[in-house]
Design a protein around this motif. Sequence first.
Motif, short mmCIF file in Angstrom:
data_model
loop_
_atom_site.label_atom_id
_atom_site.label_comp_id
_atom_site.label_asym_id
_atom_site.label_seq_id
_atom_site.Cartn_x
_atom_site.Cartn_y
_atom_site.Cartn_z
N PHE A 165 25.43 2.19 -4.76
CA PHE A 165 25.04 1.21 -3.68
C PHE A 165 23.67 1.86 -3.18
O PHE A 165 22.75 1.04 -2.70
N LEU A 166 23.97 3.29 -2.92
CA LEU A 166 22.73 3.84 -2.21
C LEU A 166 21.46 3.80 -3.11
O LEU A 166 20.23 3.51 -2.41
N LEU A 167 21.57 3.98 -4.17
CA LEU A 167 20.48 3.64 -5.25
C LEU A 167 19.97 2.14 -5.32
O LEU A 167 18.81 2.28 -5.31
N ARG A 168 20.73 1.32 -5.36
CA ARG A 168 20.25 -0.10 -5.04
C ARG A 168 19.52 -0.31 -4.02
O ARG A 168 18.68 -0.94 -3.78
N LEU A 169 20.03 0.34 -2.86
CA LEU A 169 19.51 0.21 -1.42
C LEU A 169 17.90 0.64 -1.39
O LEU A 169 17.12 -0.05 -0.92
N SER A 170 17.94 1.68 -2.03
CA SER A 170 16.61 2.35 -2.01
C SER A 170 15.62 1.68 -2.83
O SER A 170 14.59 1.47 -2.60
N TRP A 171 16.16 0.86 -4.05
CA TRP A 171 15.15 0.02 -4.75
C TRP A 171 14.88 -1.14 -3.92
O TRP A 171 13.64 -1.72 -3.90
N ILE A 172 15.76 -1.62 -3.26
CA ILE A 172 15.53 -3.05 -2.41
C ILE A 172 14.43 -2.45 -1.44
O ILE A 172 13.50 -3.33 -1.20
N TRP A 173 14.68 -1.66 -0.83
CA TRP A 173 13.59 -1.20 0.15
C TRP A 173 12.24 -0.79 -0.42
O TRP A 173 11.23 -1.38 0.19
N ALA A 174 12.02 -0.28 -1.66
CA ALA A 174 10.73 -0.20 -2.45
C ALA A 174 10.36 -1.48 -2.82
O ALA A 174 9.04 -1.69 -2.53
N LEU A 175 11.22 -2.41 -3.13
CA LEU A 175 10.44 -3.81 -3.52
C LEU A 175 10.03 -4.72 -2.04
O LEU A 175 8.99 -5.17 -2.21
N VAL A 176 10.64 -4.33 -1.14
CA VAL A 176 10.52 -5.00 0.19
C VAL A 176 8.98 -4.55 0.63
O VAL A 176 8.07 -5.01 1.30
N ILE A 177 8.93 -3.22 0.67
CA ILE A 177 7.71 -2.62 1.16
C ILE A 177 6.47 -2.71 0.35
O ILE A 177 5.31 -3.06 0.90
N THR A 178 6.62 -2.71 -0.99
CA THR A 178 5.42 -3.02 -1.89
C THR A 178 5.20 -4.22 -1.62
O THR A 178 3.86 -4.56 -1.61
N GLY A 179 6.02 -5.29 -1.58
CA GLY A 179 5.73 -6.62 -1.37
C GLY A 179 5.01 -6.93 -0.21
O GLY A 179 4.26 -7.71 -0.32
N ALA A 180 5.42 -6.31 0.84
CA ALA A 180 4.81 -6.47 2.14
C ALA A 180 3.50 -5.92 2.12
O ALA A 180 2.65 -6.70 2.72
N VAL A 181 3.21 -5.01 1.53
CA VAL A 181 1.82 -4.24 1.51
C VAL A 181 1.00 -5.33 0.70
O VAL A 181 -0.16 -5.64 0.94
N LEU A 182 1.30 -5.85 -0.54
CA LEU A 182 0.63 -6.89 -1.29
C LEU A 182 0.34 -8.06 -0.31
O LEU A 182 -0.51 -8.70 -0.61
N LEU A 183 1.30 -8.51 0.12
CA LEU A 183 1.16 -9.79 1.07
C LEU A 183 0.26 -9.56 1.98
O LEU A 183 -0.35 -10.41 2.12
N GLY A 184 0.46 -8.45 2.66
CA GLY A 184 -0.61 -8.13 3.72
C GLY A 184 -2.01 -8.07 3.36
O GLY A 184 -2.86 -8.53 4.00
N GLU A 185 -2.21 -7.47 2.30
CA GLU A 185 -3.53 -7.55 1.53
C GLU A 185 -3.95 -8.90 1.31
O GLU A 185 -5.17 -9.14 1.69
N LEU A 186 -3.13 -9.82 1.33
CA LEU A 186 -3.49 -11.04 0.66
C LEU A 186 -3.72 -11.90 1.92
O LEU A 186 -4.71 -12.93 1.83
N LEU A 187 -3.19 -11.77 3.20
CA LEU A 187 -3.25 -12.38 4.21
C LEU A 187 -4.22 -11.64 5.33
O LEU A 187 -5.32 -12.53 5.67
N VAL A 188 -4.10 -10.43 5.58
CA VAL A 188 -4.99 -9.89 6.51
C VAL A 188 -6.02 -8.65 5.67
O VAL A 188 -6.59 -7.75 6.58
N GLY A 189 -6.14 -8.55 4.50
CA GLY A 189 -6.73 -7.34 3.89
C GLY A 189 -8.32 -7.39 4.18
O GLY A 189 -8.75 -8.48 4.49
N SER A 190 -8.66 -6.22 4.17
CA SER A 190 -10.24 -6.00 4.55
C SER A 190 -10.95 -5.15 3.66
O SER A 190 -10.18 -3.93 3.18
N GLY A 191 -12.06 -5.05 3.28
CA GLY A 191 -12.76 -4.03 2.36
C GLY A 191 -11.87 -4.22 1.06
O GLY A 191 -11.42 -5.37 0.50
N ASP A 192 -11.96 -3.20 0.28
CA ASP A 192 -11.56 -3.19 -1.18
C ASP A 192 -10.10 -2.83 -1.05
O ASP A 192 -9.77 -2.18 -0.81
N PRO A 193 -9.25 -4.02 -1.68
CA PRO A 193 -7.93 -4.15 -1.70
C PRO A 193 -7.14 -3.22 -2.94
O PRO A 193 -6.33 -3.14 -3.19
#
Length: 772
Positions: A408-436
Motif C-alpha cells: 500500500f505504501l509503495l502504491r501511495l508513493s507512486w500515486i503522489w509521484a504521478l500527481v506532482i509530475t502531472g501538476a507540474v506539467l499542467l502548470g507549465e501548460l497553464l502559467v508557464g513562462s520562459g523555457d519549459p
Amino acid sequence: MIAARAHRWTPSAPGTAGWTTRSFDELIAAAQIACISLAQPIFAVAALGSQLRVPGAFLVTAHLAVALLGAVVLLRRAHPLAFLLPCFAILVLDALAAVEHDGALTLLLTAVGPLIVILPIMFWAGAVPVLSSACVAVALSLALSRAHPDWPASVAVSFAAAALVFGIGAAALIGGIRRLVAATARSEQDAARERQQAERTRLAVAADVEYRRVLHDTVVNTLGSLARDDAALLDPGVVRGRCARDLRRIAGFHEEVTGDAGEAGPLDGVDAGGAMPVRRLGMTDEELRRICALAPRTVVRALRGCVEEAVRNAADHSGATAVTLEARASRSELAILVSDDGRGFDGAIPPGRGLAESVFARAREHGIDAELDTAPGSGTRIALRTELTRRPADTAADASEEGAFRAFLLRLSWIWALVITGAVLLGELLVGSGDPAAPIVLALGVAAICGGAWFACRGGRPLPRGITLLALVAIPAVAWATLAGSVGAGSGPSAIHAYLVTPLLVLLLLVPTSRAPSIAAAALLVAAVAAAAVRTAVAAPSALPALGVAVAPLGILVVAWYLFHAAMLGFDARAARARARARAGQREAAAAESAAAARDRWNRVGLGASLELIAALADGSATVADPAVRARCAAEEHQLRQLASLLADAGPMNWWLALALAQARSRGLRLALRTESARIADPREAEALGRLVLDCVAAARAGTELVVNLFADAGVTRLIVVGDGPTPPEAIRHGSEAALRVAHRELGEQSLLEATWRSDYAAGGISTPSSR
C-alpha cells in the motif's frame, strides 16, 4: 453534503464497517490541518514585513488564532468546519489587506493559498467539496483583482491557475488513495476470511483429535482396567474416585479447549487415581503457574495431558510402587520428568494407542520435546521439554498483513509521484513562462526514478540500494535546480517546480523499512535549501523573498508527509491490534464450536451409554464385583476403541460407519466392519454407501449379525453386506443414487447385498437377481 459527512471526524472504532477508509480520511485531514496551522505563523511574519491596509497586529493575531484553532481541532474538540471557515476568511482578509503585489504577504498568499483552498477536497469525498473549493478559489481571485485594480492581472490569474492545478491534483490524489485503501481493505478481508476458514478447519480437526485422546486417557482406559479386573482397582472407593474424575474431565473438555477453565498448571491435581502415590520434586504448583504464563495456553494444556497419560500408563502397566513428577525451569525452558520404579519395557510403542498417541503425538503437535528412557527391569522415564518464550501467534497472518501494508505504501508513493509530475506539467501548460524544457525534464526524471522503484519493489521486494542512492542524489539536485538554478530563472523560484522534490522524499519515507533513508533525504533537502539561500543572498538579494515563498509551501508539504507517515504507522499498529483481537475472538469462538461439535459427534455415535456406565460406577449404583458389569465394561471399551479407530481417519465414509455401529448397538445387532482396504474421499459416494449400510442395519432383525465388507476392485468401490436371515429389498431405501448399483440375494439362511459405485454410471437402482 459537507455538513452531512462531518460526523466522520470522530475517530472510527476498529472492526466497524468501513473503519479503514474512514481512518485514512482522518489521517489525511489531520496532516492537512497540522500543516496549515503551522503555516499561520509564517503568514504572521510575512504580514509584519509587508505594507497593509489594516493594523499589522490585527492580522498577526488573526493568523495565530487560526493556528490555535487548528490545534484544538486536532485534539478532536471542534468541528473541522470550524477550522475551514476561518482559514478561508483569513485568506480573503490577506487578499484585501495587502498593498504591494510583490510584497511578502502577497507572494505567500499566491503560493500557499491554493493549498488551503483545496482542503474540502482533501477532507471529504464527492462533488460538493470540489464545488466548495472552486467557489473559494474564484472568490479569492475576484478579491485580488477587484480590490487591487492597479496590480498586474497575472497575480489573480496565477492564483486561479495554481488553485486549479492543485485542485485537480488533490482530487486525483485523494481519489486514488481512497480507491487504494478500499482495495487494500477488501484484499485484507478476503485474506482474513480464508485464514479464518483454514483456522476453523484446523481447530475442528484438533478438537476431534484431542477429544479422542481425552476419551482414551479417561473412559476407555478405565473401562478396560475394570473389564480386566485390574488389581489396582479392587477398592470400590478408588473405582468411584477414578470414574468421578473421568466424568469431570469429559465435562470440562469444552472449557479446556476454549481456555475458560482458567490458568491451571501442568501438574495441578495430577494423581494416579489412588492406584499408587505420586511424589513431587522441584517446583511447586504456584511457581509452575507463574512460569507457564510465559508459554501459550495450548502448550500448557498439552503438557498436562501428556503428564496425566504418562502417570495413568504407569499406574495401569508398570507395576511400580510410586510415580515421581519433577519440574525444573531455566530462563528459556521448562522440563518435566515423569518416572516410575516399575518393570519397564523394551521401548517399543505400538502406534495409535496409549503413549504413542496421548503423549508423543500430542507433544509433537504442540512443539514439545518428548523423550522416552526405559528398559526391562529399569523403570520408565518420560522427559517433556518446552520453550518458555511465547511463540508469536499468527506469524503467517502478520507477515501477510505487513506485506499488504508495504505494498500500500509503495502504491501511495507512486500515486503522489504521478500527481506532482502531472501538476507540474499542467502548470507549465497553464502559467508557464520562459523555457519549459527544464521543468519537464526534471518532472520526467523524477517520474522515472519513482517508476523504477515501483517496478523493482513489486511482489514485496525491498527497495534496491541503487535506487535509494539515486533518489538521495536527485533530491539536492532537483532542489537546487528549482530553487537556485535555471528553472524559473526568468521570474524567480517557482513553488510548483519545487514540489518535484516531494515524490523522491515520499518514496524514501514510505518504502524503505528503516528510517535512515528518509532522515538522510531530509538532511540533504535542508542543505540544498541552505545552499540556494546563500547563493541567492550573494547573487540577487532581492530574490530572497521569492525564495522564501517557494520554500514555504515545499516545507509545508514535507512536514505534512512526515506527519502523515507517523500517523499511518500508528494507524497500522492500531489496526494490527484490532486484527489480533478479532482473530483471538474468532479463534475462541471457533474453538468453542469445534469442541461442541466433537462432543456432539461422539454423543451421536453412542458415547452416552459408556458415560452412563461410568456415572453408575461413580455413584456406586453399579459395582465391578458384578460379573455382568465387568462384561458390560468390556463391551463398552471394545465399542469405543472401534469408534476411535474409525473416527481417527477424517474420511467421510468413516463417519457413516460410526453411525452404523451406534445404531447396530442400540438395536442389539452385532456389526463387524472389514473396511481397511478401501478409502473413500468423495462425500457423495460416502453418503450413498453409508446410508445403504444404515438401511441394512435398520432392516436387520434384533440379535442377528451383519458383516460389512468395503473394498476397491480395479478402481471401483464395492460394498458387500452379509446378514443372518432375509432382508426385504423394499427396506433398502437409498439404492436409487444414479452412480450406485445395488443387487440383493438370499443365500439360504443369510442375505447378501452387493453395491457398486461408479461415477460414470448413467442410471442406477436396486437390482433383483432376475434383473441381473
